[in-house]
Each structure stands twice: as structure tokens, then as C-alpha cells.
Design a protein around this motif. Sequence first.
Motif, PDB file in Angstrom:
ATOM      1  N   PRO A 307       0.799  -1.220   0.000  1.00  0.00           N
ATOM      2  CA  PRO A 307       0.000   0.000   0.000  1.00  0.00           C
ATOM      3  C   PRO A 307       0.836   1.276   0.000  1.00  0.00           C
ATOM      4  O   PRO A 307       0.329   2.345  -0.288  1.00  0.00           O
ATOM      5  CB  PRO A 307      -0.804  -0.108   1.305  1.00  0.00           C
ATOM      6  CG  PRO A 307       0.053  -0.959   2.199  1.00  0.00           C
ATOM      7  CD  PRO A 307       0.799  -1.907   1.299  1.00  0.00           C
ATOM      8  N   GLY A 308       2.153   1.175   0.275  1.00  0.00           N
ATOM      9  CA  GLY A 308       2.952   2.390   0.431  1.00  0.00           C
ATOM     10  C   GLY A 308       3.381   3.050  -0.858  1.00  0.00           C
ATOM     11  O   GLY A 308       3.682   4.232  -0.898  1.00  0.00           O
ATOM     12  N   ILE A 309       3.387   2.282  -1.962  1.00  0.00           N
ATOM     13  CA  ILE A 309       3.943   2.805  -3.211  1.00  0.00           C
ATOM     14  C   ILE A 309       2.857   3.522  -4.010  1.00  0.00           C
ATOM     15  O   ILE A 309       1.693   3.133  -3.990  1.00  0.00           O
ATOM     16  CB  ILE A 309       4.579   1.664  -4.040  1.00  0.00           C
ATOM     17  CG1 ILE A 309       5.470   2.210  -5.144  1.00  0.00           C
ATOM     18  CG2 ILE A 309       3.524   0.714  -4.575  1.00  0.00           C
ATOM     19  CD1 ILE A 309       6.347   1.138  -5.801  1.00  0.00           C
ATOM     20  N   SER A 310       3.242   4.593  -4.690  1.00  0.00           N
ATOM     21  CA  SER A 310       2.278   5.293  -5.536  1.00  0.00           C
ATOM     22  C   SER A 310       2.792   5.308  -6.966  1.00  0.00           C
ATOM     23  O   SER A 310       3.959   5.012  -7.224  1.00  0.00           O
ATOM     24  CB  SER A 310       2.066   6.727  -5.038  1.00  0.00           C
ATOM     25  OG  SER A 310       3.304   7.401  -5.005  1.00  0.00           O
ATOM     26  N   ARG A 427       2.607  11.247   1.625  1.00  0.00           N
ATOM     27  CA  ARG A 427       1.463  10.379   1.292  1.00  0.00           C
ATOM     28  C   ARG A 427       0.279  10.675   2.205  1.00  0.00           C
ATOM     29  O   ARG A 427      -0.869  10.672   1.773  1.00  0.00           O
ATOM     30  CB  ARG A 427       1.864   8.911   1.427  1.00  0.00           C
ATOM     31  CG  ARG A 427       2.779   8.429   0.324  1.00  0.00           C
ATOM     32  CD  ARG A 427       2.799   6.921   0.247  1.00  0.00           C
ATOM     33  NE  ARG A 427       3.316   6.296   1.468  1.00  0.00           N
ATOM     34  CZ  ARG A 427       4.602   6.084   1.720  1.00  0.00           C
ATOM     35  NH1 ARG A 427       5.505   6.435   0.825  1.00  0.00           N
ATOM     36  NH2 ARG A 427       4.983   5.514   2.828  1.00  0.00           N
ATOM     37  N   ALA A 428       0.595  10.941   3.481  1.00  0.00           N
ATOM     38  CA  ALA A 428      -0.487  11.208   4.433  1.00  0.00           C
ATOM     39  C   ALA A 428      -1.216  12.492   4.047  1.00  0.00           C
ATOM     40  O   ALA A 428      -2.444  12.568   4.088  1.00  0.00           O
ATOM     41  CB  ALA A 428       0.076  11.306   5.850  1.00  0.00           C
ATOM     42  N   GLN A 429      -0.425  13.503   3.620  1.00  0.00           N
ATOM     43  CA  GLN A 429      -1.060  14.774   3.247  1.00  0.00           C
ATOM     44  C   GLN A 429      -1.886  14.645   1.984  1.00  0.00           C
ATOM     45  O   GLN A 429      -2.889  15.321   1.804  1.00  0.00           O
ATOM     46  CB  GLN A 429       0.017  15.848   3.064  1.00  0.00           C
ATOM     47  CG  GLN A 429       0.632  16.257   4.396  1.00  0.00           C
ATOM     48  CD  GLN A 429       1.553  17.460   4.257  1.00  0.00           C
ATOM     49  OE1 GLN A 429       1.333  18.313   3.422  1.00  0.00           O
ATOM     50  NE2 GLN A 429       2.579  17.516   5.092  1.00  0.00           N
ATOM     51  N   ALA A 430      -1.431  13.751   1.087  1.00  0.00           N
ATOM     52  CA  ALA A 430      -2.155  13.573  -0.171  1.00  0.00           C
ATOM     53  C   ALA A 430      -3.355  12.639   0.008  1.00  0.00           C
ATOM     54  O   ALA A 430      -4.227  12.570  -0.852  1.00  0.00           O
ATOM     55  CB  ALA A 430      -1.215  12.999  -1.234  1.00  0.00           C
ATOM     56  N   SER A 431      -3.362  11.949   1.122  1.00  0.00           N
ATOM     57  CA  SER A 431      -4.405  10.949   1.335  1.00  0.00           C
ATOM     58  C   SER A 431      -5.767  11.605   1.508  1.00  0.00           C
ATOM     59  O   SER A 431      -5.915  12.642   2.153  1.00  0.00           O
ATOM     60  CB  SER A 431      -4.075  10.118   2.575  1.00  0.00           C
ATOM     61  OG  SER A 431      -5.207   9.386   2.980  1.00  0.00           O
TER      62      SER A 431
END
Length: 477
Positions: A307-310, A427-431
Motif C-alpha cells: 500500500p505504500g507505493i504510488s 502520502r499522508a497529506q495527499a491521502s
Amino acid sequence: MSRCTIVPPHILERLAHAADADIAASAREALLDADRRLIGRRGHLAPDRVSAGRPRLPLSTIDGGPERLISDAHNATALPGTKVRGEGDPATDDVAATEAYDGLGDTWQLYAEVFERNSLDGRGLPLRATVHYGQDYDNAFWDGTQMVFGDGDGKVFGRFTASLDVIGHELAHGVTEHTAGLMYQGQPGALNESMSDVFGSLVKQRTLGQSAADADWLIGAELLIGELAGQALRSMKAPGTAYDNPLLGRDPQPAHMDDYVDTDEDHGGVHINSGIPNKAFYLVATTLGGSAWEAPGRIWYAVLTGPGISADCDFVTFAGLTVDEAISTYGADSPEAVAVRDAWAEVGVLGATQEPESDPDPRDGDAPTPPAPADVPAGTVVEVTRSGGLIGQTVRRAVALDELPRARAQEWRSVLGSRTLQAIDGRAQASAERTRPDSFCYGVTCSAPPTDVQIPEQHLPDHLRQLFDGTLREDPA
Ligand SMILES: [Zn+2]
């Protein structure tokens, strides 16, 4: 990403101007065909992330084996051509069809037996391939739904089914498309290419029963024939050395970030800069020894499908994810975690953690040379905060890494050096996920490497939360 040609455009361009008219014509045809396909297939499939967060399939549910379908284009370019062999059918006397059938099976087995993945999509997607595509066609590619193999021009390139790592390479594009969905451009594109080289090489190594030390770490060595026999398309062991001859020129792959190639060609050099992550994987595998599809392959696979990769993942982020994965699976001081960290440092993607970057070169003579502890930049202080929670209290502790127990200090160095926290913070901010009421938020600040993040706890892997909580609780040693 829905299409990959195994022979990079820079090689085809070169061959298109070869003195031999037949070779030049074959290369030009492959280039033209690639252009036509690109125009026709610009869109790419959204990653369905079927494997992310799903419980692993027990092996028993994928005992049934692959479902293969081999077709013959009869030297035309209409796909898929006519069916020549289905799953379980006896072999025909066509070598290319047999190699394609066997290679698809070997690839399926790697994913099923090592990674517990049922085919490219994790749901048993049938594996389709077409052989004898085009006239003297100098290429193999994945078109988003199937593999396609040319016969080669017979002078520089032989038939493209001859190379098992090439078959594994093309099918790995299917796995990437169904998981991380890495964009086919720039650094994420070079990572996409590198994933295909890594898993293509693993298919070959496992099928041949080779250890990391035994493997040749070449991609496409079986494709080059005649005078070029013995050379290959790429070398994961020594990027930049796969070939060097008047016909193809010299292998342009870099092995270190210092030599990263900025180019608009080849989707931003996806087949060129892949040398850097390729070399990192090679270093991990040969440092650990044994079978490369075990710990090294499992770490890479977990990151690719996790789940960590974008889709826009760059080298640094990917490197940090593999470090995290190695730490959470094997432990912060494990040989696996150390090998992964050191490999990315050696190719210049992560800052070296063994030698502080601020350590002045003793030959300089103009800077003081304080003897810094082995792998801690002098004066590294990290401040951790935990805010939020039902009570809304902020707990805070600033600590010099030197004061912490050795294992904990080492874990901090790894986390800070890999810039893992910045990646998670981004990632957290983009989530799109909303902040959870009453949950904690952890802050980490540090001057070197510069770090200033605030991360809601639901975005933190367990091992990081344990690191933060432990640091907040701990008395200086
Ligand atoms: Zn590729």
C-alpha cells in the motif's frame, strides 16, 4: 506502461542506420511499429491494487496452475493470430511456441510459489502470447493484454522467445500494471523498467536453480547472435557494460545517481536510468547470497504490491520503502536491512549511513576533523512529539542519538537517512482519508538530515510507531 519494448529505442535508432540494409529495415520497422502502438494505446489501465491489503492466497487455491494460450501471427502483425497451443496441450514442433509456453509457465510459478500470487493480476489472469510477429521483427513487447514476440532479423537478434528473462520482464510489466501502476515516465518509469528486469532475472535464476553468485545478471543475453553473441541488452551487475560494438554502440546505462541521464527520449530514459535501481537490487542479492528470489525478491515484491507505493514513486521513495520493509520483516539490525540500506547508499540514492556526509575529507586540511562516532553525524538530535489523543496532551522529547541504546539509535539513523518520514508525510497529506478523531499525531524534527513532519498515527507502520513511543518513554542511557 501498457506497452514495453524490450529492445530500447536507443538501440533500434542505431540499428536503423546500420550499413546492412536488412538489419536497418528490421530496426526501422520495429521503431515504426512501436510508434503506431504508442499512438493507439496512450491510455493506461488504472492500477486495481488487487493485492494490496488483501489476505494472501493460500497456495492450495492456486494449485490449478497457469492458463496459457499461445498464438502464431504467421509473420503478420494482426493480434493475437491463430491459436497453436492451449494449456495442457502437447508441444508442437515450433521452438518459439514451446519456449513461449514454457517461459510463461516458469514465470507463473515464480509468482505463485514464492510470492503466492496467482498470475499477473492475482486472480488467475490467463497468460497469452503471440509468436512469429511481423517480418524479421527485432522486438518483444507487452501490449497491456498479452506478450508479443518477433523472430529477430537473424543477424543481430535471434528469436525473442529464446531469453527467459525477457519473457519474465514483459510479464512483470503486467504485475506492475495491476499493482503499483508505476507511470512509464522519468524515475517511476525507470523503476517500472527495473521491476521488470528484477523479476525477469528472478524467473531465470529460479528456473535454472542459480544462486545470486552463480547468476549472470544479464538481460537478454540469448537474443544477441552472430558477432554479438555473448553481449546482452543490459547488465544488472555492471550497468553500462552489457554491450560495446560498432553496430549497437555502447551501453548507456548509469550505475550511480551521479551519472543519472536527463533526457526526453525513451520516456525520460526509462531503459537507461533503470541501471541504478537494478544495481541496487544486484548488490542486495549478492551481499546476502543464496537465492535472490528469497529475501531480496520478497522485499522488492512486498514494496511493489504493497500500500505504500504510488504511481509517481521516485527512486528515493522506493529506496525508503524497501528499507522500511526490510526493517519491519527482518529487524533494524538484520543483515537484510543493512544490505538494503547500504545498496541504495552505494548507488547514490540514499545518503550513506555508514559514513557521515559531514565527515570532512582528511586530505582537505582546511576543516577541523572531529572524530565523529562511526555512523552518527556529529550533534544529531531528534525531537519527537506525540500530540492529540482524547486528552489532547502533547508529549515531547528531544534526544541526541548518541544517548539512546545502540539498536534504537541505529534504527533512527536508518529512518532519518532514508527520508522515510518525508515520504510517509507526503502520502499522508495527499491521502483522502480524514483525520481520525482522538487519534495521535506524531511529530519528528531534526536538523540533519532536515526533517520536520507531522504524521497521523494511522499512516505509520507499526515499527515506526514503536520507535516513536519507545523514544518518548526512554530514559537516556
Ligand atoms: Zn520493459
